[in-house]
Scaffold this motif. Structure first.
Motif, mmCIF file in Angstrom:
data_model
loop_
_atom_site.group_PDB
_atom_site.id
_atom_site.type_symbol
_atom_site.label_atom_id
_atom_site.label_comp_id
_atom_site.label_asym_id
_atom_site.label_seq_id
_atom_site.Cartn_x
_atom_site.Cartn_y
_atom_site.Cartn_z
ATOM 1 N N GLY A 57 9.717 21.712 36.238
ATOM 2 C CA GLY A 57 9.273 20.285 36.300
ATOM 3 C C GLY A 57 9.856 19.554 37.319
ATOM 4 O O GLY A 57 8.750 18.429 37.516
ATOM 5 N N GLY A 58 10.311 19.779 37.421
ATOM 6 C CA GLY A 58 11.055 18.289 38.709
ATOM 7 C C GLY A 58 11.225 17.188 38.113
ATOM 8 O O GLY A 58 11.148 15.960 38.561
ATOM 9 N N ASP A 59 12.006 17.422 36.606
ATOM 10 C CA ASP A 59 12.348 16.228 36.011
ATOM 11 C C ASP A 59 13.820 15.442 35.656
ATOM 12 O O ASP A 59 14.955 16.027 35.220
ATOM 13 C CB ASP A 59 12.493 16.348 34.046
ATOM 14 C CG ASP A 59 12.182 15.577 33.491
ATOM 15 O OD1 ASP A 59 12.826 14.318 33.869
ATOM 16 O OD2 ASP A 59 11.928 15.375 32.473
ATOM 17 N N ALA A 60 14.382 15.298 37.378
ATOM 18 C CA ALA A 60 15.590 14.529 37.193
ATOM 19 C C ALA A 60 16.064 13.655 36.132
ATOM 20 O O ALA A 60 17.073 13.605 35.929
ATOM 21 C CB ALA A 60 15.455 13.842 38.663
ATOM 22 N N GLU A 72 15.786 23.806 27.940
ATOM 23 C CA GLU A 72 15.537 22.049 28.533
ATOM 24 C C GLU A 72 15.464 22.029 29.691
ATOM 25 O O GLU A 72 15.452 21.687 30.832
ATOM 26 C CB GLU A 72 16.586 21.202 27.590
ATOM 27 C CG GLU A 72 16.116 20.995 26.123
ATOM 28 C CD GLU A 72 17.556 19.842 25.613
ATOM 29 O OE1 GLU A 72 16.511 20.056 24.973
ATOM 30 O OE2 GLU A 72 18.600 20.429 25.975
ATOM 31 N N LEU A 73 17.268 22.935 30.543
ATOM 32 C CA LEU A 73 17.751 22.966 31.611
ATOM 33 C C LEU A 73 16.435 23.707 33.058
ATOM 34 O O LEU A 73 16.099 22.820 33.333
ATOM 35 C CB LEU A 73 18.988 23.254 32.068
ATOM 36 C CG LEU A 73 19.585 23.209 33.428
ATOM 37 C CD1 LEU A 73 19.347 21.657 33.535
ATOM 38 C CD2 LEU A 73 20.897 23.955 33.417
ATOM 39 N N GLN A 74 16.306 24.603 32.537
ATOM 40 C CA GLN A 74 14.576 25.655 33.360
ATOM 41 C C GLN A 74 13.635 24.676 33.014
ATOM 42 O O GLN A 74 13.251 24.191 33.847
ATOM 43 C CB GLN A 74 14.442 27.210 31.878
ATOM 44 C CG GLN A 74 13.612 27.727 33.257
ATOM 45 C CD GLN A 74 13.701 28.803 32.793
ATOM 46 O OE1 GLN A 74 12.652 28.851 31.085
ATOM 47 N NE2 GLN A 74 13.455 30.072 33.321
ATOM 48 N N LYS A 103 14.549 28.159 41.883
ATOM 49 C CA LYS A 103 14.900 29.491 40.667
ATOM 50 C C LYS A 103 14.859 29.086 40.317
ATOM 51 O O LYS A 103 15.283 29.896 38.861
ATOM 52 C CB LYS A 103 16.666 28.870 41.318
ATOM 53 C CG LYS A 103 16.786 29.401 43.658
ATOM 54 C CD LYS A 103 18.096 28.967 43.668
ATOM 55 C CE LYS A 103 18.609 29.468 44.829
ATOM 56 N NZ LYS A 103 19.690 28.884 45.453
ATOM 57 N N ALA A 104 14.366 28.190 39.728
ATOM 58 C CA ALA A 104 14.805 28.106 37.835
ATOM 59 C C ALA A 104 13.943 28.915 36.758
ATOM 60 O O ALA A 104 14.646 29.321 35.955
ATOM 61 C CB ALA A 104 13.886 26.035 36.963
ATOM 62 N N GLY A 105 12.730 29.532 37.181
ATOM 63 C CA GLY A 105 11.969 30.402 36.520
ATOM 64 C C GLY A 105 12.426 31.301 36.105
ATOM 65 O O GLY A 105 12.152 32.181 35.038
ATOM 66 N N ALA A 106 13.223 31.957 36.975
ATOM 67 C CA ALA A 106 13.665 33.198 37.148
ATOM 68 C C ALA A 106 14.953 33.952 36.810
ATOM 69 O O ALA A 106 14.835 34.483 36.581
ATOM 70 C CB ALA A 106 13.901 33.854 38.776
ATOM 71 N N LEU A 107 15.668 32.733 36.627
ATOM 72 C CA LEU A 107 16.856 32.762 35.342
ATOM 73 C C LEU A 107 15.844 32.906 33.821
ATOM 74 O O LEU A 107 15.263 32.353 33.034
ATOM 75 C CB LEU A 107 17.653 31.989 35.403
ATOM 76 C CG LEU A 107 18.616 31.097 36.666
ATOM 77 C CD1 LEU A 107 19.300 30.123 36.996
ATOM 78 C CD2 LEU A 107 19.228 32.521 36.537
ATOM 79 N N PRO A 108 17.259 33.819 32.820
ATOM 80 C CA PRO A 108 17.429 33.644 31.514
ATOM 81 C C PRO A 108 17.262 32.338 30.753
ATOM 82 O O PRO A 108 18.199 31.621 31.274
ATOM 83 C CB PRO A 108 18.023 34.648 31.443
ATOM 84 C CG PRO A 108 19.414 34.791 32.585
ATOM 85 C CD PRO A 108 18.379 34.724 33.497
ATOM 86 N N VAL A 137 17.911 19.273 40.718
ATOM 87 C CA VAL A 137 16.478 19.305 40.572
ATOM 88 C C VAL A 137 15.642 19.697 41.619
ATOM 89 O O VAL A 137 15.150 21.628 41.821
ATOM 90 C CB VAL A 137 15.714 18.579 39.967
ATOM 91 C CG1 VAL A 137 14.745 18.701 39.802
ATOM 92 C CG2 VAL A 137 16.687 17.800 38.576
ATOM 93 N N ASN A 138 15.978 19.477 42.896
ATOM 94 C CA ASN A 138 15.097 19.768 43.738
ATOM 95 C C ASN A 138 15.869 21.382 44.601
ATOM 96 O O ASN A 138 14.564 22.029 44.888
ATOM 97 C CB ASN A 138 15.499 18.770 45.198
ATOM 98 C CG ASN A 138 14.686 17.540 45.424
ATOM 99 O OD1 ASN A 138 13.911 17.593 44.092
ATOM 100 N ND2 ASN A 138 14.803 16.363 45.245
#
Length: 201
Positions: free
Chosen positions: A104-107, A97-99, A131-136, A125-126
């Motif tokens: 998606g910029g969903d603050a 959910e955090l990723q 970096k979000a996509g590269a984390l497991p 979020v900003n």
């Protein structure tokens, strides 16, 4: 540094657990989701840990997965987010959910965490969006690798970038961005060329 503990779950509280490892009880601060994953008193429990040291305190933070620990490190790198705030976010949201929220910029989703206001949620979020996509999001499951279409060209391109010295997550992210730009039918040489530019930024 203590990276992982495996022992008997001796006791728990609202935001902590005591793990008995060979007769030594380690007090580990945890998110609600990690506490739920540990089981009940007497169970064998494993936690991935982060040791935090300050001028007047030293504490172990525990996580149910390495992925949760990586997100904790990212969150505490954001200005205004300490360990308690990061654990509040990880209590309210799963890593998946955090990723999704950061990517998606969903603050508003991040602001569901206790004590996180709209301004801080927007900052999280900003700062973490790129970096979000590269984390497991789960143990051993890289976030962007799943987004890569299965195919020899994309796999070969990731391998080529890794052979040039780029870290696996950086290589995967760069190839994913190159695929977005070129389309899934891209030739290997073009894919590597564009991915190299993305990775070198």
């Amino acid at each position: 540094m203590i990276a992982k503990l495996t022992g008997i779950l001796d006791d728990t509280g609202p935001d902590w657990a005591v793990i008995d490892v060979a007769g030594v009880g380690y007090l580990v601060h945890c998110s609600a989701k990690t506490l739920a994953a540990l089981g009940i008193r007497g169970d064998v429990a494993t936690v991935h840990t982060e040791l935090q040291v300050s001028e007047n305190d030293m504490r172990l933070i525990g996580f149910a997965s390495g992925a949760e620990r990586e997100w904790f490190r990212l969150l505490t790198g954001v200005q205004g987010v300490g360990s308690k705030m990061a654990l509040a976010v990880l209590s309210a949201l799963s890593t998946e959910e955090l990723q999704r929220a950061c990517g998606g910029g969903d603050a508003a989703t991040v602001a569901r965490a206790q004590g996180v206001g709209p301004k801080l949620a927007s900052r999280i979020v900003n700062e973490l969006k790129d970096k979000a996509g590269a984390l497991p999001t789960a143990p051993g499951a890289p976030g962007l690798a799943a987004a890569l279409p299965a195919g020899a060209a994309s796999n070969d391109a990731v391998s080529a970038l890794q052979n040039l010295g780029f870290k696996p997550l950086v290589a995967t992210q760069a190839v994913a961005q190159a695929l977005d730009e070129l389309g899934e039918g891209a030739q290997l040489d073009a894919l590597i060329r564009v991915a190299l530019k993305k990775a070198a930024r």
